[in-house]
Design a protein around this motif. Structure first.
Motif, PDB file in Angstrom:
ATOM      1  N   GLY A  52       0.633  -1.292  -0.124  1.00  0.00           N
ATOM      2  CA  GLY A  52      -0.045  -0.179   0.020  1.00  0.00           C
ATOM      3  C   GLY A  52       0.821   1.210   0.051  1.00  0.00           C
ATOM      4  N   LEU A  53       2.145   1.033  -0.179  1.00  0.00           N
ATOM      5  CA  LEU A  53       3.034   2.425  -0.212  1.00  0.00           C
ATOM      6  C   LEU A  53       3.332   2.720  -1.620  1.00  0.00           C
ATOM      7  CD1 LEU A  53       5.187   1.551   2.879  1.00  0.00           C
ATOM      8  CD2 LEU A  53       3.318   3.440   2.753  1.00  0.00           C
ATOM      9  N   ALA A  54       3.805   3.702  -1.902  1.00  0.00           N
ATOM     10  CA  ALA A  54       4.297   3.969  -3.341  1.00  0.00           C
ATOM     11  C   ALA A  54       5.291   3.336  -4.035  1.00  0.00           C
ATOM     12  CB  ALA A  54       4.769   5.670  -3.141  1.00  0.00           C
ATOM     13  N   GLY A  55       6.210   2.809  -3.014  1.00  0.00           N
ATOM     14  CA  GLY A  55       7.087   1.600  -3.740  1.00  0.00           C
ATOM     15  C   GLY A  55       6.449   0.451  -4.064  1.00  0.00           C
ATOM     16  N   ARG A  56       5.063   0.150  -3.675  1.00  0.00           N
ATOM     17  CA  ARG A  56       4.615  -1.056  -4.086  1.00  0.00           C
ATOM     18  C   ARG A  56       5.389  -2.530  -4.065  1.00  0.00           C
ATOM     19  NH1 ARG A  56       1.195  -1.087  -9.233  1.00  0.00           N
ATOM     20  NH2 ARG A  56      -0.265  -2.174  -8.211  1.00  0.00           N
ATOM     21  N   ASN A  57       5.806  -2.410  -2.559  1.00  0.00           N
ATOM     22  CA  ASN A  57       6.652  -3.483  -2.288  1.00  0.00           C
ATOM     23  C   ASN A  57       5.864  -4.628  -1.705  1.00  0.00           C
ATOM     24  OD1 ASN A  57       9.267  -2.552  -2.666  1.00  0.00           O
ATOM     25  ND2 ASN A  57       9.127  -1.106  -0.789  1.00  0.00           N
ATOM     26  N   PRO A  58       6.233  -5.837  -1.472  1.00  0.00           N
ATOM     27  CA  PRO A  58       5.553  -6.988  -0.957  1.00  0.00           C
ATOM     28  C   PRO A  58       4.601  -6.601   0.498  1.00  0.00           C
ATOM     29  CG  PRO A  58       7.440  -7.991  -1.623  1.00  0.00           C
ATOM     30  CD  PRO A  58       7.656  -6.574  -1.699  1.00  0.00           C
ATOM     31  N   ASP A  59       3.483  -7.051   0.797  1.00  0.00           N
ATOM     32  CA  ASP A  59       2.697  -7.037   1.769  1.00  0.00           C
ATOM     33  C   ASP A  59       3.686  -7.352   2.886  1.00  0.00           C
ATOM     34  OD1 ASP A  59       0.796  -6.544   3.573  1.00  0.00           O
ATOM     35  OD2 ASP A  59      -0.171  -8.341   3.233  1.00  0.00           O
ATOM     36  N   ASP A  60       3.522  -6.853   3.943  1.00  0.00           N
ATOM     37  CA  ASP A  60       4.519  -6.897   5.094  1.00  0.00           C
ATOM     38  C   ASP A  60       3.508  -7.116   6.229  1.00  0.00           C
ATOM     39  OD1 ASP A  60       3.682  -4.502   5.686  1.00  0.00           O
ATOM     40  OD2 ASP A  60       5.527  -3.455   6.055  1.00  0.00           O
ATOM     41  N   GLY A  61       2.278  -7.335   6.151  1.00  0.00           N
ATOM     42  CA  GLY A  61       1.298  -7.506   7.263  1.00  0.00           C
ATOM     43  C   GLY A  61       1.023  -8.958   7.461  1.00  0.00           C
ATOM     44  N   PRO A  62       0.207  -9.073   8.687  1.00  0.00           N
ATOM     45  CA  PRO A  62      -0.186 -10.567   8.765  1.00  0.00           C
ATOM     46  C   PRO A  62      -1.259 -11.030   7.795  1.00  0.00           C
ATOM     47  CG  PRO A  62      -1.503  -9.004  10.331  1.00  0.00           C
ATOM     48  CD  PRO A  62      -0.543  -8.355   9.571  1.00  0.00           C
ATOM     49  N   GLN A  63      -0.893 -12.343   7.414  1.00  0.00           N
ATOM     50  CA  GLN A  63      -1.915 -12.827   6.315  1.00  0.00           C
ATOM     51  C   GLN A  63      -3.196 -13.247   6.687  1.00  0.00           C
ATOM     52  OE1 GLN A  63      -0.583 -12.610   3.043  1.00  0.00           O
ATOM     53  NE2 GLN A  63       0.493 -11.396   4.344  1.00  0.00           N
ATOM     54  N   VAL A  64      -4.157 -12.965   6.407  1.00  0.00           N
ATOM     55  CA  VAL A  64      -5.525 -13.603   6.617  1.00  0.00           C
ATOM     56  C   VAL A  64      -6.112 -13.403   5.245  1.00  0.00           C
ATOM     57  CG1 VAL A  64      -5.540 -12.159   8.691  1.00  0.00           C
ATOM     58  CG2 VAL A  64      -6.574 -11.155   6.793  1.00  0.00           C
ATOM     59  N   ALA A  65      -7.414 -14.070   5.219  1.00  0.00           N
ATOM     60  CA  ALA A  65      -8.196 -14.475   4.170  1.00  0.00           C
ATOM     61  C   ALA A  65      -8.973 -12.907   3.959  1.00  0.00           C
ATOM     62  CB  ALA A  65      -9.409 -15.091   4.282  1.00  0.00           C
ATOM     63  N   ILE A  66      -8.758 -12.435   2.701  1.00  0.00           N
ATOM     64  CA  ILE A  66      -9.281 -10.908   2.272  1.00  0.00           C
ATOM     65  C   ILE A  66     -10.758 -11.147   2.204  1.00  0.00           C
ATOM     66  CG2 ILE A  66      -9.171  -9.127   0.963  1.00  0.00           C
ATOM     67  CD1 ILE A  66      -6.296 -10.017   0.259  1.00  0.00           C
ATOM     68  N   ARG A  67     -11.268 -10.129   3.146  1.00  0.00           N
ATOM     69  CA  ARG A  67     -12.775 -10.128   2.816  1.00  0.00           C
ATOM     70  C   ARG A  67     -13.219  -8.432   3.062  1.00  0.00           C
ATOM     71  NH1 ARG A  67     -12.677 -14.354   7.122  1.00  0.00           N
ATOM     72  NH2 ARG A  67     -13.522 -16.390   5.858  1.00  0.00           N
ATOM     73  N   THR A  68     -14.250  -8.246   2.228  1.00  0.00           N
ATOM     74  CA  THR A  68     -14.753  -6.852   2.877  1.00  0.00           C
ATOM     75  C   THR A  68     -15.660  -6.924   3.816  1.00  0.00           C
ATOM     76  OG1 THR A  68     -16.960  -7.542   1.302  1.00  0.00           O
ATOM     77  CG2 THR A  68     -14.980  -6.632   0.004  1.00  0.00           C
ATOM     78  N   TRP A  69     -16.125  -5.922   4.523  1.00  0.00           N
ATOM     79  CA  TRP A  69     -17.013  -5.801   5.766  1.00  0.00           C
ATOM     80  C   TRP A  69     -18.276  -6.854   5.231  1.00  0.00           C
ATOM     81  CZ3 TRP A  69     -17.666  -5.761  10.526  1.00  0.00           C
ATOM     82  CH2 TRP A  69     -18.952  -5.291  11.137  1.00  0.00           C
ATOM     83  N   GLU A  70     -18.804  -6.799   4.156  1.00  0.00           N
ATOM     84  CA  GLU A  70     -19.991  -7.184   4.097  1.00  0.00           C
ATOM     85  C   GLU A  70     -19.670  -8.703   3.803  1.00  0.00           C
ATOM     86  OE1 GLU A  70     -20.485  -3.183   3.279  1.00  0.00           O
ATOM     87  OE2 GLU A  70     -18.923  -4.671   2.165  1.00  0.00           O
ATOM     88  N   GLU A  71     -18.730  -9.196   3.405  1.00  0.00           N
ATOM     89  CA  GLU A  71     -18.378 -10.660   3.303  1.00  0.00           C
ATOM     90  C   GLU A  71     -18.199 -11.117   4.632  1.00  0.00           C
ATOM     91  OE1 GLU A  71     -16.397 -10.855  -1.267  1.00  0.00           O
ATOM     92  OE2 GLU A  71     -14.999 -10.091   0.488  1.00  0.00           O
ATOM     93  N   TYR A  72     -17.520 -10.229   5.439  1.00  0.00           N
ATOM     94  CA  TYR A  72     -17.194 -10.761   6.825  1.00  0.00           C
ATOM     95  C   TYR A  72     -18.466 -11.118   7.630  1.00  0.00           C
ATOM     96  CZ  TYR A  72     -15.912 -10.380  11.733  1.00  0.00           C
ATOM     97  OH  TYR A  72     -15.936 -10.859  13.214  1.00  0.00           O
ATOM     98  N   GLN A  73     -19.464 -10.047   7.514  1.00  0.00           N
ATOM     99  CA  GLN A  73     -20.836 -10.458   8.222  1.00  0.00           C
ATOM    100  C   GLN A  73     -21.537 -11.660   7.799  1.00  0.00           C
ATOM    101  OE1 GLN A  73     -22.112  -6.134   7.093  1.00  0.00           O
ATOM    102  NE2 GLN A  73     -22.500  -6.062   9.168  1.00  0.00           N
ATOM    103  N   ARG A  74     -21.108 -12.087   6.401  1.00  0.00           N
ATOM    104  CA  ARG A  74     -22.157 -13.298   5.867  1.00  0.00           C
ATOM    105  C   ARG A  74     -21.374 -14.361   6.140  1.00  0.00           C
ATOM    106  NH1 ARG A  74     -22.731  -9.852   1.163  1.00  0.00           N
ATOM    107  NH2 ARG A  74     -20.969 -10.809   0.064  1.00  0.00           N
ATOM    108  N   ARG A  75     -20.085 -14.453   6.715  1.00  0.00           N
ATOM    109  CA  ARG A  75     -19.218 -15.569   6.699  1.00  0.00           C
ATOM    110  C   ARG A  75     -19.766 -16.690   7.528  1.00  0.00           C
ATOM    111  NH1 ARG A  75     -18.519 -12.831  11.177  1.00  0.00           N
ATOM    112  NH2 ARG A  75     -17.425 -13.322  13.009  1.00  0.00           N
TER     113      ARG A  75
END
Length: 280
Positions: free
Chosen positions: A257-280
């Motif tokens: 998410g930074l200008a350099g577009r480097n690999p994600d350095d955050g914890p890995q989770v299944a990517i969901r939107t808020w609406e998808e999370y509510q329907r899980r």
């Protein structure tokens, strides 16, 4: 065989009803078809991810809906036919923004992300809109301005984490922080204080935020002119600034998410939107 007049009249009424339908109109022409559906959730997701792709790959589950939107834009002379391909790339985003402006919208309401009102107007007589989403009203929480969708997402992340989160910066803050590169100009974006958090708790907080539908990262001073904090952008908030749209798209593509577009350095989770999370 001749029928009594009353029987003949009854038979005629039955035949007429079978041809026209109970309403008496031509059975919606016996061949009238239901309008196709545009899945707003899938379309908005594609409008965030596709512009950040190196090629013209499609967002899974979005092609049919995006094609309907692109054809409607084409028929309004806002999008050249060559771009009607199911890929909601930069050209389609720009065309949708032009359409929003043609409706008299400005600012965040003309950011190129399909909003529920503009999408419904675009689809009049062409398609119906399903899986409708919206940011909700602007509200104050933790002393900063957000929208109700973001507020609810934060509350659920706090529940998962088991502790309150302190907001350093909220949304709808154009020009308020030059280091944020415009990500806070629109809705859905917050910065969270990590004061007093251990590295493990910082990571746990980012994980909780991601689980409920934020693209969230722990930011360090080595990455930019800022203190340690967590930056979070609510995926598919239709009030996202263009810069925040890029961040959420990059998150889906495994970037930081930074200008350099480097690999994600955050914890890995299944990517969901808020609406998808509510329907899980």
């Amino acid at each position: 065989m001749n029928l009594p007049s009353s029987a003949a009249a009854l038979l005629g009424a039955v035949l007429l009803t079978s041809l026209t339908g109970a309403s008496g109109t031509p059975a919606q022409a016996a061949g009238a078809k239901a309008l196709p559906n545009v899945n707003m959730e899938a379309t908005v997701k594609a409008a965030q991810i596709d512009p950040r792709r190196a090629g013209s790959a499609l967002t899974p589950g979005a092609k049919a809906s995006v094609l309907l939107v692109e054809r409607a834009l084409r028929d309004r002379n806002l999008l050249d036919a060559q771009w009607v391909d199911g890929h909601f790339g930069t050209t389609t985003v720009a065309a949708y923004a032009k359409y929003q402006k043609s409706l008299g919208y400005t600012g965040l309401d003309a950011n190129g992300l399909p909003g529920k009102t503009s999408l419904a107007k675009l689809g009049a007589g062409r398609f119906t809109v399903t899986r409708v989403i919206g940011p909700g009203a602007r509200v104050s929480t933790g002393g900063v301005l957000v929208n109700t969708r973001t507020r609810d997402m934060l509350a659920e992340a706090e529940r998962l984490l088991g502790r309150d989160l302190v907001l350093d910066q909220g949304s709808y803050n154009p020009g308020g922080d030059p280091t944020s590169a415009g990500t806070h100009d629109g809705g859905g974006v917050v910065d969270i204080s990590v004061e007093g958090m251990s590295p493990a708790v910082r990571t746990a907080a980012a994980r909780a935020l991601r689980r409920v539908g934020f693209a969230a990262w722990v930011r360090s001073p080595e990455q930019g002119d800022w203190p340690w904090h967590i930056h979070a952008a609510a995926i598919s908030d239709t009030d996202l600034s263009s810069q925040a749209q890029h961040q959420t798209g990059d998150y889906y593509l495994g970037l930081n998410g930074l200008a350099g577009r480097n690999p994600d350095d955050g914890p890995q989770v299944a990517i969901r939107t808020w609406e998808e999370y509510q329907r899980r």
